[in-house]
Design a protein around this motif. Structure first.
Motif, PDB file in Angstrom:
ATOM      1  N   PRO A 305     -53.455   7.082 -49.904  1.00 31.01           N
ATOM      2  CA  PRO A 305     -52.944   6.503 -48.822  1.00 31.01           C
ATOM      3  C   PRO A 305     -53.910   6.261 -47.633  1.00 31.01           C
ATOM      4  CG  PRO A 305     -51.405   8.110 -49.661  1.00 31.01           C
ATOM      5  CD  PRO A 305     -52.695   8.510 -50.335  1.00 31.01           C
ATOM      6  N   GLN A 306     -54.914   7.118 -47.568  1.00 34.13           N
ATOM      7  CA  GLN A 306     -55.950   7.120 -46.712  1.00 34.13           C
ATOM      8  C   GLN A 306     -56.817   5.979 -46.564  1.00 34.13           C
ATOM      9  OE1 GLN A 306     -56.508   8.976 -43.700  1.00 34.13           O
ATOM     10  NE2 GLN A 306     -54.687   9.874 -44.166  1.00 34.13           N
ATOM     11  N   ALA A 307     -57.023   5.161 -47.736  1.00 28.77           N
ATOM     12  CA  ALA A 307     -57.742   4.014 -47.816  1.00 28.77           C
ATOM     13  C   ALA A 307     -57.320   2.869 -46.940  1.00 28.77           C
ATOM     14  CB  ALA A 307     -57.448   3.378 -49.422  1.00 28.77           C
ATOM     15  N   LEU A 308     -55.891   2.788 -46.763  1.00 28.81           N
ATOM     16  CA  LEU A 308     -55.335   1.701 -45.960  1.00 28.81           C
ATOM     17  C   LEU A 308     -55.753   2.328 -44.450  1.00 28.81           C
ATOM     18  CD1 LEU A 308     -53.767  -0.743 -45.078  1.00 28.81           C
ATOM     19  CD2 LEU A 308     -51.656   0.686 -45.395  1.00 28.81           C
ATOM     20  N   VAL A 309     -55.491   3.586 -44.043  1.00 28.18           N
ATOM     21  CA  VAL A 309     -55.979   4.034 -42.818  1.00 28.18           C
ATOM     22  C   VAL A 309     -57.254   3.744 -42.456  1.00 28.18           C
ATOM     23  CG1 VAL A 309     -55.916   6.101 -41.572  1.00 28.18           C
ATOM     24  CG2 VAL A 309     -54.109   5.819 -42.961  1.00 28.18           C
ATOM     25  N   GLN A 310     -58.270   3.954 -43.417  1.00 30.48           N
ATOM     26  CA  GLN A 310     -59.643   3.681 -43.079  1.00 30.48           C
ATOM     27  C   GLN A 310     -60.029   2.194 -42.843  1.00 30.48           C
ATOM     28  OE1 GLN A 310     -62.790   5.283 -43.412  1.00 30.48           O
ATOM     29  NE2 GLN A 310     -61.582   7.447 -43.346  1.00 30.48           N
ATOM     30  N   CYS A 311     -59.075   1.363 -43.470  1.00 32.29           N
ATOM     31  CA  CYS A 311     -59.522  -0.011 -43.143  1.00 32.29           C
ATOM     32  C   CYS A 311     -59.054  -0.331 -41.927  1.00 32.29           C
ATOM     33  CB  CYS A 311     -58.627  -0.745 -44.235  1.00 32.29           C
ATOM     34  SG  CYS A 311     -59.413  -0.877 -45.716  1.00 32.29           S
ATOM     35  N   ILE A 312     -57.707  -0.131 -41.331  1.00 26.10           N
ATOM     36  CA  ILE A 312     -57.217  -0.292 -40.128  1.00 26.10           C
ATOM     37  C   ILE A 312     -58.067   0.396 -38.939  1.00 26.10           C
ATOM     38  CG2 ILE A 312     -55.147   0.027 -38.387  1.00 26.10           C
ATOM     39  CD1 ILE A 312     -54.814  -2.031 -40.905  1.00 26.10           C
ATOM     40  N   ALA A 313     -58.750   1.659 -39.330  1.00 21.21           N
ATOM     41  CA  ALA A 313     -59.625   2.265 -38.223  1.00 21.21           C
ATOM     42  C   ALA A 313     -60.696   1.578 -38.134  1.00 21.21           C
ATOM     43  CB  ALA A 313     -59.805   3.705 -38.771  1.00 21.21           C
TER      44      ALA A 313
END
Length: 438
Positions: A305-313
């Motif tokens: 789930p951190q993959a999406l967080v990385q992209c938004i960041a």
């Protein structure tokens, strides 16, 4: 030097090159055998080689990158099968010029001289103009040879494509570019003023474009240098080549496809390469961030789930820093995605759920979980029997939430990779309790 023609006079014989002509023109091949890098179509077993051997030429579309010999091949084809050669450019010509060319071709046909009509940048003609070629191609008034750098299946009418054979020219490889420089040195009667590493750098900078390479070589021949240039000296002497990249054309979609599939294939090195190709060619960083975010939810999902967080960041970081500093955040997100565990389970679940929703139409949820804001709704059973999960053991009631006309379906099946392995265990836990309580 670009091959652009505004008139319709037959071209001069290919062996008449004035001494003051550009180097690319002076080195223009005199026969198909001299064309470099395209043996797969000009050789004895190639489509053009077979046409010439048979003495009969059909209409063709030459599709390939700039500087690969499209115009040269068209000229040599006309000479090889004894056709009158007429060249026009779609950049400069309209319907009136086309009508004039067709009328002249018809007049020459009456005296036994057929015409090869070469149309450079044929994809720039609109659909109606392309339709205008059809009757003249069909009745043999002209043999059409079109040249395009764009994918014909996107840019040309299906009717026109059905009447012409598409031949693909390849970007010139190292061997072909080496041969061009050898011919240039022979014509100029002296070697290029470059060290071997600098010569390698010059060839690499051409990016498969023979015309560009010869133009750069001509610039080098035009000056007197005391010593051969090394790669650093060459870089300072010649202007940097701008990457060939049309953001609304096929090259754009090929590169973004390669980036996405490299991420999906867990190859961070290739993914970084294609990301760099697009950024250095001027692609909008936000477009790339949108595609990276898509890859995060399509190909990684809940496996990490951190993959999406990385992209938004990364998007927020780029908004904050801009280029070039913010591009590092894009690269970081790209590497994170490529190295993350992969799962398209959510993607597949979404497709399946959407399909089921369309097929089942407007089935109502069971009465127990319908909204009951009014007394009338409560009186007719809305909300009756609802089990508040937090009042149950383990905060789980095991109720059936599906429409009464449907059996429960399974859309999401987590993989055993990354975080989804834990989700799989959770689902098994709930399923076991649901079965026990029912």
């Amino acid at each position: 030097m670009a091959d652009l023609f505004a008139g319709f006079e037959p071209a001069p014989a290919p062996d008449t090159h004035p001494e003051n002509a550009p180097l690319a023109d002076r080195l223009r091949p005199r026969t198909l055998d001299e064309v470099v890098g395209q043996d797969h179509i000009t050789g004895p077993e190639g489509a053009i080689g077979r046409m010439v051997a048979a003495g009969r030429l059909s209409s063709v579309i030459l599709w390939g990158p700039p500087g690969t010999g499209k115009t040269t091949i068209a000229r040599l084809l006309a000479d090889a099968v004894d056709l009158r050669f007429v060249a026009i450019s779609a950049v400069f010509s309209g319907v009136a010029e086309l009508k004039k060319a067709f009328a002249e071709a018809r007049d020459h046909a009456k005296i036994g001289k057929r015409t090869l009509l070469f149309v450079d940048e044929i994809h720039r003609f609109n659909r109606a103009q392309q339709d205008g070629f059809l009757p003249y191609v069909e009745d043999g008034t002209v043999t059409l040879v079109g040249a395009t750098t764009e994918n014909p299946s996107f840019e040309l009418n299906a009717a026109l494509l059905s009447r012409a054979q598409v031949l693909i020219l390849e970007r010139l490889g190292r061997g072909a570019l080496d041969l061009l420089l050898e011919r240039a040195e022979a014509v100029m009667e002296r070697p290029l003023p470059l060290t071997p590493p600098a010569k390698d750098a010059l060839i690499a900078s051409a990016d498969g474009d023979g015309r560009f390479l010869l133009n750069q070589a001509e610039t080098l021949f035009s000056v007197n240098l005391a010593d051969p240039l090394d790669p650093a000296g060459l870089s300072a002497f010649l202007q940097r080549r701008v990457a060939v990249y049309d953001k609304d054309r096929e090259g754009h979609y090929n590169l973004i496809s390669a980036l996405h599939k490299s991420i999906r294939g867990s190859d961070p090195q290739a993914a970084l390469y294609y990301l760099a190709r697009m950024l250095t060619a001027g692609e909008e960083p936000l477009f790339l961030l949108r595609r990276l975010t898509r890859a995060a939810v399509e190909d990684i999902g809940l496996a990490d789930p951190q993959a999406l967080v990385q992209c938004i960041a990364a998007k927020d970081t780029y908004d904050f820093l801009g280029s070039p500093e913010g591009e590092l955040a894009i690269a970081q997100a790209c590497v994170y995605l490529a190295t993350a565990p992969k799962s398209n389970a959510v993607y597949k679940a979404q497709k399946a759920a959407w399909k089921s929703a369309k097929e089942t139409g407007s089935l109502m949820p069971p009465p127990s979980i319908r909204n009951a804001p009014t007394k009338l709704m409560r009186d007719i059973g809305y909300g009756k029997g609802y089990a508040y999960d937090h009042d149950s053991e383990d905060a789980f009631s095991g109720s059936d939430y599906w429409p009464e006309e449907m059996s429960p379906e399974t859309f999401y099946t987590p993989t055993e990779r990354g975080f989804e392995k834990r989700l799989s265990e959770r689902l098994a836990y709930w399923d076991e309790r649901r079965t026990r309580r029912s």
